[in-house]
Design an enzyme around this catalytic site. Structure first.
Site, PDB file in Angstrom:
ATOM      1  N   TYR A 147       0.821  -1.214   0.047  1.00 48.75           N
ATOM      2  CA  TYR A 147      -0.114  -0.040   0.107  1.00 48.75           C
ATOM      3  C   TYR A 147       0.919   1.194   0.125  1.00 48.75           C
ATOM      4  O   TYR A 147       0.518   2.026  -0.798  1.00 48.75           O
ATOM      5  CB  TYR A 147      -0.797  -0.062   1.227  1.00 48.75           C
ATOM      6  CG  TYR A 147      -2.046   1.131   1.282  1.00 48.75           C
ATOM      7  CD1 TYR A 147      -2.992   0.856   0.652  1.00 48.75           C
ATOM      8  CD2 TYR A 147      -1.795   2.520   1.545  1.00 48.75           C
ATOM      9  CE1 TYR A 147      -4.159   1.857   0.549  1.00 48.75           C
ATOM     10  CE2 TYR A 147      -2.536   3.443   1.738  1.00 48.75           C
ATOM     11  CZ  TYR A 147      -3.949   3.020   1.146  1.00 48.75           C
ATOM     12  OH  TYR A 147      -4.994   4.280   0.999  1.00 48.75           O
ATOM     13  N   PHE A 178      -7.089  19.508 -25.001  1.00 44.57           N
ATOM     14  CA  PHE A 178      -7.895  18.409 -25.411  1.00 44.57           C
ATOM     15  C   PHE A 178      -9.231  18.579 -24.618  1.00 44.57           C
ATOM     16  O   PHE A 178      -9.211  19.065 -23.662  1.00 44.57           O
ATOM     17  CB  PHE A 178      -6.758  17.222 -24.651  1.00 44.57           C
ATOM     18  CG  PHE A 178      -7.423  15.678 -24.902  1.00 44.57           C
ATOM     19  CD1 PHE A 178      -7.632  15.312 -26.144  1.00 44.57           C
ATOM     20  CD2 PHE A 178      -7.999  14.960 -23.913  1.00 44.57           C
ATOM     21  CE1 PHE A 178      -8.252  14.051 -26.528  1.00 44.57           C
ATOM     22  CE2 PHE A 178      -8.733  13.902 -24.037  1.00 44.57           C
ATOM     23  CZ  PHE A 178      -8.598  13.325 -25.323  1.00 44.57           C
ATOM     24  N   ASP A 179     -10.077  17.637 -25.165  1.00 47.30           N
ATOM     25  CA  ASP A 179     -11.678  17.913 -24.813  1.00 47.30           C
ATOM     26  C   ASP A 179     -11.512  17.671 -23.250  1.00 47.30           C
ATOM     27  O   ASP A 179     -12.396  18.395 -22.529  1.00 47.30           O
ATOM     28  CB  ASP A 179     -12.449  17.007 -25.545  1.00 47.30           C
ATOM     29  CG  ASP A 179     -12.136  15.587 -25.719  1.00 47.30           C
ATOM     30  OD1 ASP A 179     -11.418  15.198 -25.265  1.00 47.30           O
ATOM     31  OD2 ASP A 179     -12.830  14.978 -26.588  1.00 47.30           O
ATOM     32  N   ASP A 202       0.974  19.550 -21.516  1.00 50.66           N
ATOM     33  CA  ASP A 202       0.009  18.219 -21.530  1.00 50.66           C
ATOM     34  C   ASP A 202       1.048  17.334 -22.470  1.00 50.66           C
ATOM     35  O   ASP A 202       1.259  17.670 -23.853  1.00 50.66           O
ATOM     36  CB  ASP A 202      -1.235  18.641 -22.344  1.00 50.66           C
ATOM     37  CG  ASP A 202      -2.014  17.390 -22.710  1.00 50.66           C
ATOM     38  OD1 ASP A 202      -1.454  16.204 -22.369  1.00 50.66           O
ATOM     39  OD2 ASP A 202      -3.326  17.435 -22.873  1.00 50.66           O
ATOM     40  N   ALA A 235       1.020  13.855 -23.360  1.00 50.39           N
ATOM     41  CA  ALA A 235       0.557  12.619 -23.924  1.00 50.39           C
ATOM     42  C   ALA A 235       1.512  11.921 -24.708  1.00 50.39           C
ATOM     43  O   ALA A 235       1.718  10.895 -24.963  1.00 50.39           O
ATOM     44  CB  ALA A 235      -1.158  12.796 -24.319  1.00 50.39           C
ATOM     45  N   LYS A 271      -0.912   6.900 -23.803  1.00 52.64           N
ATOM     46  CA  LYS A 271      -0.368   7.026 -25.130  1.00 52.64           C
ATOM     47  C   LYS A 271       1.047   6.696 -25.215  1.00 52.64           C
ATOM     48  O   LYS A 271       1.594   5.674 -25.383  1.00 52.64           O
ATOM     49  CB  LYS A 271      -0.568   8.759 -25.669  1.00 52.64           C
ATOM     50  CG  LYS A 271      -2.056   8.810 -26.020  1.00 52.64           C
ATOM     51  CD  LYS A 271      -3.109   8.795 -24.708  1.00 52.64           C
ATOM     52  CE  LYS A 271      -4.265   9.382 -25.222  1.00 52.64           C
ATOM     53  NZ  LYS A 271      -4.884  10.630 -24.413  1.00 52.64           N
ATOM     54  N   HIS A 278     -21.965  11.416 -29.010  1.00 51.30           N
ATOM     55  CA  HIS A 278     -21.566  10.478 -29.950  1.00 51.30           C
ATOM     56  C   HIS A 278     -21.374   9.056 -29.346  1.00 51.30           C
ATOM     57  O   HIS A 278     -21.389   8.240 -30.186  1.00 51.30           O
ATOM     58  CB  HIS A 278     -20.230  11.026 -30.572  1.00 51.30           C
ATOM     59  CG  HIS A 278     -18.979  11.261 -29.513  1.00 51.30           C
ATOM     60  ND1 HIS A 278     -19.023  12.364 -28.793  1.00 51.30           N
ATOM     61  CD2 HIS A 278     -18.024  10.755 -29.198  1.00 51.30           C
ATOM     62  CE1 HIS A 278     -18.222  12.324 -27.771  1.00 51.30           C
ATOM     63  NE2 HIS A 278     -17.348  11.292 -27.935  1.00 51.30           N
TER      64      HIS A 278
HETATM   65  C1  LIG Z   1      -5.706  11.213 -23.773  1.00 54.05           C
HETATM   66  C2  LIG Z   1      -5.414  12.603 -23.629  1.00 54.05           C
HETATM   67  C3  LIG Z   1      -5.686  13.330 -22.395  1.00 54.05           C
HETATM   68  C4  LIG Z   1      -6.708  12.515 -21.443  1.00 54.05           C
HETATM   69  O1  LIG Z   1      -5.843  11.350 -20.776  1.00 54.05           O
HETATM   70  P1  LIG Z   1      -6.796  10.212 -20.418  1.00 54.05           P
HETATM   71  O2  LIG Z   1      -5.809   9.164 -20.131  1.00 54.05           O
HETATM   72  O3  LIG Z   1      -7.644   9.390 -21.662  1.00 54.05           O
HETATM   73  O4  LIG Z   1      -7.598  10.331 -19.203  1.00 54.05           O
HETATM   74  C5  LIG Z   1      -5.354  14.546 -22.152  1.00 54.05           C
HETATM   75  N1  LIG Z   1      -4.518  15.280 -22.982  1.00 54.05           N
HETATM   76  C6  LIG Z   1      -4.321  14.509 -24.294  1.00 54.05           C
HETATM   77  C7  LIG Z   1      -3.565  15.349 -25.301  1.00 54.05           C
HETATM   78  C8  LIG Z   1      -4.752  13.430 -24.523  1.00 54.05           C
HETATM   79  O5  LIG Z   1      -4.500  12.774 -25.805  1.00 54.05           O
END
Ligand SMILES: *Cc1c(COP(=O)(O)O)cnc(C)c1O
Length: 482
Positions: free
Chosen positions: A71, A123-124, A214, A216, A257, A449
């Site tokens: 833990y 990102f959304d 960000d 990813a 990613k 969607h």
């Molecule tokens: C996928 C993504 C996120 C969010 O990450 P999740 O792991 O899906 O919650 C944030 N920013 C970018 C650019 C992404 O591609």
């Protein structure tokens, strides 16, 4: 050798179940023409997303066996922390279960109502998490990005003039931090140049505003910097990565990613005080700060994945396979967004089906046809996702553009799978004249969607769509200007 091959071979295989066209017709009908409602086993080639769909390496699987599930203070955390510190150069590392958890946690401690968070394109989920705190998520994409014909190499850049203007118009207390998404996912995975990140960071720094990346697809962005930014031609990928993150005060990461993992994420920071506050908040939702909602084995898989993704052989193969898909589609006249990035290829459905107006969901039509033709699952990114039905008139208000994303899972599909996808798209393109539009027959209140149901319109057009504005070719402006 000229031929670029996959820098791996298969040790385990996952069988693909083939379906017939008539089976797929039935399945798609039952799913209300919504590909999110199709079972994965009924898909032949799944290009829905590149998120969490990577194939892990034998090194990752063996590291998972070492996963320490204690833990508190598990060894896996320290290996994970060391990997993040070494690659990104931030001392404070907080694991979380995925990228949006990093966003929610970080913003909850930093964004106040009415504040503005600029970015190249949010990102959304990033946008949604800023807006959930009554902040304003501002997209400032570079001007070159709006021109679909332009092959400008860094269409993911932030508009530095717009940033300057924003900073002159607002006090530093109105901007808690600046963000930049690398690569710029919401606009087709276009990369950001190191020069652009550097200038952006200087503008922010001059006013004492931190920069948060960000991250990813940080490795894919670093590779495209090496390929396209002359000053970095001879620089090794890990050094480019360090140079990017030296310009920032922290990053938010979805390890699904470029972490080459199936789940996970993290926040990495310089500021120990902010990190301490975040750790207190993290305990409320994600768990103890040395696991952050992840198993020890997940932390191990990410620690190894973050190193593997920096391999130039891997990134070269990744770029070559994306280019192969893009070239194959273009050679068959299938219209795509250019220049293409590394994590996905985008079909331009308005050019693909010029006889179907945006209000009749050309992207959804192409996505459904790819499934019917060849069992290929893609994702509509257009009016089905971002449009809405006007409650007064009942008419569809289209999105800025109608794209179909062919996301490319990492290390999963081979060249013959790509040939199959190209042939499938070409066969649909050949009969494009026969295809008709679609309409929504049921939709939820939000994020339609995922669950909406669609129906094909009869051959004779004229379903009210002629009242809707026909949007011109405004390629690669999705997300921007919203
Ligand atoms: C996928 C993504 C996120 C969010 O990450 P999740 O792991 O899906 O919650 C944030 N920013 C970018 C650019 C992404 O591609």
């Amino acid at each position: 050798m000229k031929t670029i091959i996959e820098p791996f071979r298969c040790k385990t295989v996952e069988p693909i179940r083939f379906t017939t066209r008539s089976e797929r017709e039935k399945l798609l009908k039952e799913a209300g023409n919504n590909l999110f409602r199709i079972k994965a086993e009924d898909v032949i080639i799944d290009l829905l997303t590149d998120s969490g769909t990577s194939a892990m390496s034998s090194e990752q699987w063996s590291a998972m066996m070492r996963g320490d599930e204690s833990y508190a203070g598990c060894q896996s955390f320290f290996r994970f922390q060391e990997a993040v510190q070494e690659i990104f150069g931030f001392q404070e590392v907080l694991p979380v279960h995925q990228g949006r958890a990093a966003e929610r946690l970080f913003f909850s401690q930093t964004v106040k109502a009415g504040q503005v968070v600029p970015s190249n394109t949010h990102f959304d989920t990033t946008r949604a998490n800023v807006e959930a705190l009554s902040g304003q998520a501002l997209d400032l994409r570079c001007k070159e990005a709006a021109d679909s014909e332009s092959d400008y190499p860094f269409k993911g850049n932030i508009d530095l003039e717009a940033v300057t203007e924003l900073l002159e118009g607002k006090g530093p207390d109105q901007i808690p931090f600046g963000m930049i998404t690398i690569t710029n996912n919401a606009c087709g995975g276009q990369p950001v140049s190191l020069d652009n990140i550097r200038q952006y960071s200087q503008l922010l720094k001059a006013r004492g505003i931190p920069l948060i990346i960000d991250a990813a697809r940080f490795a894919e962005n670093a590779y495209l910097i090496k390929e396209r930014e002359p000053a970095y031609k001879e620089v090794a990928i890990p050094a480019i990565v360090r140079e990017i993150f030296e310009l920032a005060d922290g990053c938010l990461m979805s390890a699904k990613k470029d972490g080459l993992a199936n789940m996970g994420g993290f926040i990495a920071l310089r500021d120990p005080e902010l990190a301490a506050r975040l750790k207190d908040a993290l305990i409320l939702t994600e768990g103890f700060p040395t696991y952050g909602g992840l198993s020890g084995r997940d932390l191990e898989a990410i620690a190894v994945g973050l190193k593997e993704v920096l391999s130039e052989d891997y990134l070269r193969y990744r770029a070559a396979s994306a280019k192969y898909m893009a070239n194959g589609l273009r050679a068959n006249n299938v219209p795509i967004v250019v220049p293409s990035g590394l994590h996905a290829i985008y079909i331009d459905a308005r050019q693909f089906l010029p006889h179907i107006p945006p209000a009749e969901l050309p992207g959804q039509v192409v996505a459904c046809q790819l499934y019917l033709e060849a069992g290929i699952r893609t994702c509509e990114i257009g009016t089905a996702m971002f449009g809405h039905t006007d409650p007064k008139t009942g008419l569809e208000v289209p999105a800025h553009q109608d794209l179909v994303r062919l996301a490319l899972p990492r290390r999963v599909y081979s060249q013959s799978h790509f040939d199959y996808v190209i042939e499938g798209a070409e066969r649909v393109y050949r009969r494009k004249g026969e295809l008709t539009g679609m309409k929504i027959v049921w939709q939820p209140k939000a994020l339609r969607h995922f669950t909406a149901q669609f129906q094909s319109l009869p051959q004779a057009a004229g379903t009210g769509s002629e009242h809707c504005p026909r949007h011109g070719k405004t390629l690669s402006t999705a997300g921007a200007g919203k």
